[in-house]
Design a protein around this motif. Sequence first.
Motif, PDB file in Angstrom:
ATOM      1  N   PHE A   1       3.436 129.941 117.770  1.00 51.79           N
ATOM      2  CA  PHE A   1       4.661 130.677 117.476  1.00 51.79           C
ATOM      3  C   PHE A   1       5.885 129.757 117.525  1.00 51.79           C
ATOM      4  O   PHE A   1       6.793 129.883 116.702  1.00 51.79           O
ATOM      5  N   LYS A   2       5.919 128.816 118.444  1.00 51.53           N
ATOM      6  CA  LYS A   2       7.033 127.859 118.504  1.00 51.53           C
ATOM      7  C   LYS A   2       7.068 126.982 117.257  1.00 51.53           C
ATOM      8  O   LYS A   2       8.138 126.669 116.729  1.00 51.53           O
ATOM      9  N   LEU A   3       5.899 126.589 116.754  1.00 51.47           N
ATOM     10  CA  LEU A   3       5.852 125.796 115.527  1.00 51.47           C
ATOM     11  C   LEU A   3       6.329 126.609 114.320  1.00 51.47           C
ATOM     12  O   LEU A   3       6.991 126.074 113.427  1.00 51.47           O
TER      13      LEU A   3
ATOM     14  N   LEU B   1       8.596 128.867 114.366  1.00 54.77           N
ATOM     15  CA  LEU B   1      10.046 129.033 114.460  1.00 54.77           C
ATOM     16  C   LEU B   1      10.814 127.786 114.031  1.00 54.77           C
ATOM     17  O   LEU B   1      11.985 127.868 113.695  1.00 54.77           O
ATOM     18  N   ASN B   2      10.180 126.635 114.055  1.00 57.65           N
ATOM     19  CA  ASN B   2      10.866 125.383 113.679  1.00 57.65           C
ATOM     20  C   ASN B   2      10.962 125.211 112.204  1.00 57.65           C
ATOM     21  O   ASN B   2      10.393 125.435 111.360  1.00 57.65           O
TER      22      ASN B   2
ATOM     23  N   SER C   1       1.305 130.469 122.164  1.00 55.61           N
ATOM     24  CA  SER C   1       2.754 130.220 122.239  1.00 55.61           C
ATOM     25  C   SER C   1       3.143 128.991 121.453  1.00 55.61           C
ATOM     26  O   SER C   1       4.191 128.961 120.796  1.00 55.61           O
ATOM     27  N   THR C   2       2.325 127.980 121.480  1.00 57.43           N
ATOM     28  CA  THR C   2       2.598 126.764 120.706  1.00 57.43           C
ATOM     29  C   THR C   2       2.653 127.068 119.215  1.00 57.43           C
ATOM     30  O   THR C   2       3.542 126.594 118.504  1.00 57.43           O
TER      31      THR C   2
END
Length: 53
Positions: A48-50, A52-53, A45-46
Motif C-alpha cells: 500500500f505504501k508503494l 501511494l508513491n 502495508s509495504t
Amino acid sequence: MSAIKIENLTFSYYGYVKPIFENVSFSFDTNWKTGLIGRNGIGKSTLFKLLLN
C-alpha cells in the motif's frame, strides 16, 4: 471504466538479499472494493505504501 494497473513490480529493502515483491502484476477496476489479507510481516502495508508513491 478506470483501472489501476501495476506491472512487474519488484521491491526489496536495502541490505536484504531476497526481494519482498518480484515481478508482481495486477489490475483492478477503481469502482471495486478491494481488500488484502495475509499473515503479519508478509508485505501488505509495504504494498500500500508503494501504491501511494
